[in-house]
Design a protein around this motif. Structure first.
Motif, short mmCIF file in Angstrom:
data_model
loop_
_atom_site.label_atom_id
_atom_site.label_comp_id
_atom_site.label_asym_id
_atom_site.label_seq_id
_atom_site.Cartn_x
_atom_site.Cartn_y
_atom_site.Cartn_z
N GLU A 1 8.27 -3.71 -9.99
CA GLU A 1 7.25 -4.52 -9.36
C GLU A 1 7.00 -5.85 -10.07
O GLU A 1 6.47 -6.78 -9.45
CB GLU A 1 5.93 -3.73 -9.28
CG GLU A 1 5.97 -2.58 -8.30
CD GLU A 1 4.67 -1.82 -8.23
OE1 GLU A 1 4.40 -1.19 -7.20
OE2 GLU A 1 3.91 -1.85 -9.23
N ASP B 1 -2.59 4.14 -7.90
CA ASP B 1 -3.16 3.20 -6.94
C ASP B 1 -4.66 3.08 -7.07
O ASP B 1 -5.25 2.05 -6.73
CB ASP B 1 -2.81 3.64 -5.50
CG ASP B 1 -1.54 2.98 -4.98
OD1 ASP B 1 -1.13 1.97 -5.58
OD2 ASP B 1 -0.95 3.46 -4.00
N ARG B 2 -5.31 4.11 -7.56
CA ARG B 2 -6.76 4.09 -7.71
C ARG B 2 -7.18 3.32 -8.96
O ARG B 2 -8.12 2.52 -8.92
CB ARG B 2 -7.30 5.52 -7.75
CG ARG B 2 -8.81 5.61 -7.88
CD ARG B 2 -9.23 7.07 -7.99
NE ARG B 2 -8.85 7.81 -6.80
CZ ARG B 2 -9.63 7.95 -5.73
NH1 ARG B 2 -10.83 7.37 -5.70
NH2 ARG B 2 -9.23 8.65 -4.69
N PRO C 1 0.79 -1.24 0.00
CA PRO C 1 0.00 0.00 0.00
C PRO C 1 0.82 1.28 0.00
O PRO C 1 0.33 2.33 -0.44
CB PRO C 1 -0.83 -0.12 1.29
CG PRO C 1 -0.87 -1.57 1.60
CD PRO C 1 0.46 -2.10 1.15
N HIS C 2 2.08 1.24 0.50
CA HIS C 2 2.89 2.45 0.60
C HIS C 2 4.02 2.51 -0.43
O HIS C 2 4.83 3.43 -0.40
CB HIS C 2 3.50 2.56 2.01
CG HIS C 2 2.48 2.63 3.10
ND1 HIS C 2 2.00 1.51 3.75
CD2 HIS C 2 1.82 3.69 3.66
CE1 HIS C 2 1.12 1.86 4.67
NE2 HIS C 2 0.98 3.17 4.63
N ARG D 1 -1.69 0.31 -12.33
CA ARG D 1 -0.50 0.69 -13.11
C ARG D 1 -0.76 0.61 -14.60
O ARG D 1 -0.41 1.51 -15.38
CB ARG D 1 0.66 -0.24 -12.76
CG ARG D 1 1.48 0.00 -11.54
CD ARG D 1 0.84 0.48 -10.33
NE ARG D 1 1.67 0.29 -9.14
CZ ARG D 1 1.30 0.65 -7.95
NH1 ARG D 1 0.12 1.25 -7.78
NH2 ARG D 1 2.08 0.46 -6.91
N ARG E 1 -0.65 -3.68 -8.97
CA ARG E 1 -1.14 -2.85 -7.87
C ARG E 1 -1.51 -3.73 -6.68
O ARG E 1 -2.21 -4.73 -6.82
CB ARG E 1 -2.35 -2.04 -8.32
CG ARG E 1 -3.00 -1.20 -7.24
CD ARG E 1 -4.26 -0.54 -7.74
NE ARG E 1 -5.19 -1.51 -8.31
CZ ARG E 1 -6.40 -1.19 -8.76
NH1 ARG E 1 -6.81 0.05 -8.73
NH2 ARG E 1 -7.18 -2.13 -9.27
N ASN E 2 -1.03 -3.31 -5.49
CA ASN E 2 -1.34 -3.97 -4.21
C ASN E 2 -0.94 -5.44 -4.19
O ASN E 2 -1.51 -6.25 -3.47
CB ASN E 2 -2.83 -3.85 -3.88
CG ASN E 2 -3.24 -2.43 -3.59
OD1 ASN E 2 -2.43 -1.63 -3.08
ND2 ASN E 2 -4.47 -2.07 -3.91
N LEU F 1 4.01 2.98 -3.74
CA LEU F 1 3.90 4.09 -4.70
C LEU F 1 4.23 5.42 -4.05
O LEU F 1 4.97 6.23 -4.62
CB LEU F 1 2.48 4.11 -5.27
CG LEU F 1 2.19 5.22 -6.28
CD1 LEU F 1 2.87 4.93 -7.60
CD2 LEU F 1 0.69 5.38 -6.49
#
Length: 468
Positions: free
Chosen positions: A360, A302-303, A124-125, A306, A421-422, A127
């Motif tokens: 990632e 994040d919303r 979660p942190h 990527r 993501r996540n 990015l």
């Protein structure tokens, strides 16, 4: 990892309009950078960018073999010495060689720091910390012209850069302040070292590892069992990418997007130049757009994920480049200015997100080499502009056409990338190959429906098709 600084903007700021001025303040060296010798400026830029390219590729592989901390400290030590040497150099050829090696060492230090920071963050942190560090780089870019105007001598400016590198080395050189990445240690089988570092983190956080919860005690027991046999570290060669099914393709696509994001920026800057009369405005505009791109990614990556954001950035870059290529002689000045600004913003976002995306999707065992290749492709794209400047801008139109075509091709290839993501960072090559592209249609089923057959016959037919 931001674009490397160059002596060229500072040298241009010291030149009068007549031919024959020389750079330097007595008793230092004097070099002509105008008229017939103006090719020295793009040559210095090309040498420095080539150093960054080689540093990303070579020292990125070194991060996977010797560790993040070892490469960071060694690169910082050498860059401090090389920066001091540039301040005392008396030959332009020697300056080119030092700029080449200095760029490589800076690339190694920043790449190792990027990897260590990424591997210490939870999903979660990840990015926020990665892009937040980029904002500090933008602040340094904005402060550089003011420092140059205050110093008034590039020798002293280089000396100040070496001094700041030395101070950074004194601060981050201690293992307690900048430890080795536990993620890399565990992935390479160095469990005992990883256990000691994790215990140090726990004690620094006020947690007693020996008297913790049941989950913490089970983790401690597992680490102790793994480190009991003292296994040998297992390192992987970057050539292992060739034996993967998906990871090599992801790396190739992200390398193309980084190449386009770094190379096409010169086309937008050249289209912006006739609309801007102030000398330093393009420099500050590019730095401001980099900050805007970082903020945009912080709000969207994040919303939305990527892959959609990278697809959007590549699409905006390609459209802006096509508009400039097709309508440069017909569009009004304000339209060209708006399209150029949009293209610069989108290309900067593509470059930054390609680097984060690559870090990632590549596994920990070869993350340094993979990220180094992606970043090196970006610096290769940036090197096309000074190389064309050395030839009198005769191939600029062809360069613009090539990068525009690559942007359209990259737009189609981005659809093949997975979503990271996540997700936790993959540790092995097998973990990275499990990152697959999400299905195009969420509602479609993997099994074919045969409505003309009875349920038992349909199952038998589907089983037969799977066998064949």
């Amino acid at each position: 990892v931001s674009s490397p600084p160059s002596l060229a903007p500072l040298s241009r700021a010291t030149r009068p309009s007549s031919c024959g001025p020389r750079l330097g303040v007595a008793p230092g060296p004097l070099w002509n950078l105008m008229c017939g010798d103006s090719w020295n400026v793009p040559l210095e830029q090309l040498s420095h960018l080539l150093g960054w390219l080689l540093g990303c590729v070579i020292l990125g592989a070194g991060c996977d073999r010797f560790g993040r901390r070892a490469v960071f400290v060694a690169s910082l030590v050498l860059s401090t010495g090389l920066g001091a040497g540039e301040a005392l150099v008396t030959s332009f050829l020697t300056l080119l060689v030092l700029r080449l090696i200095h760029g490589g060492m800076l690339a190694g230090a920043l790449l190792a720091l990027y990897l260590a920071r990424l591997e210490l963050c939870d999903p979660p942190h990840r990015l926020a910390f990665s892009l937040g560090a980029g904002l500090f780089s933008v602040v340094g870019t904005l402060l550089l012209p003011g420092l140059a105007a205050l110093v008034q001598d590039w020798h002293l400016l280089q000396g100040l850069g070496a001094l700041m590198s030395g101070l950074l080395l004194l601060f981050w050189g201690f293992p307690a302040l900048f430890p080795e990445s536990p993620c890399w240690l565990l992935a390479t089988g160095q469990v005992a070292r990883a256990r000691n570092i994790l215990w140090h983190f726990a004690e620094a956080s006020g947690v007693d590892p020996d008297h913790g919860s049941l989950e913490e005690n089970s983790l401690a027991t597992e680490l102790a069992m793994l480190s009991a046999g003292s296994p040998q570290p297992q390192y992987h060669s970057p050539l292992g990418l060739l034996h993967t099914q998906v990871t090599w393709r992801n790396g190739l696509i992200l390398s193309f997007s980084s190449l386009v994001g770094g190379g096409i920026r010169a086309s937008f800057l050249r289209s912006l130049a006739p609309q801007v009369l102030t000398f330093y405005l393009p420099y500050f505009l590019e730095a401001g757009l980099e900050a805007a791109a970082l903020v945009f990614l912080l709000l969207t990556a994040d919303r939305w994920g990527r892959r959609p954001v990278l697809l959007l950035g590549t699409m905006a870059t390609g459209l802006a480049s096509l508009l400039i290529l097709a309508g440069a002689q017909y569009l009004p000045g304000w339209t060209m200015l708006s399209v150029s600004v949009l293209g610069l913003l989108a290309s900067r976002a593509v470059s930054v997100l390609s680097s984060l995306f690559a870090a990632e999707v590549f596994p920990t065992v070869i993350r340094g080499a993979g990220l180094g290749l992606v970043l090196g492709a970006g610096f290769l794209g940036q090197a096309a502009d000074p190389l064309d400047t050395m030839h009198g801008r005769r191939g600029f139109f062809l360069q613009h056409v090539v990068f525009t075509s690559l942007a359209v091709l990259t737009l189609l290839c981005v659809l093949l990338l997975p979503e990271s993501r996540n997700r936790g960072l993959p540790q092995s090559l097998q973990d990275a190959d499990r990152l697959r592209c999400p299905p195009r249609l969420r509602g479609c089923s993997r099994q074919d429906h045969l409505p003309l057959l009875s349920p038992s016959d349909a199952c038998w037919a589907g089983h037969t098709l799977e066998q064949h």
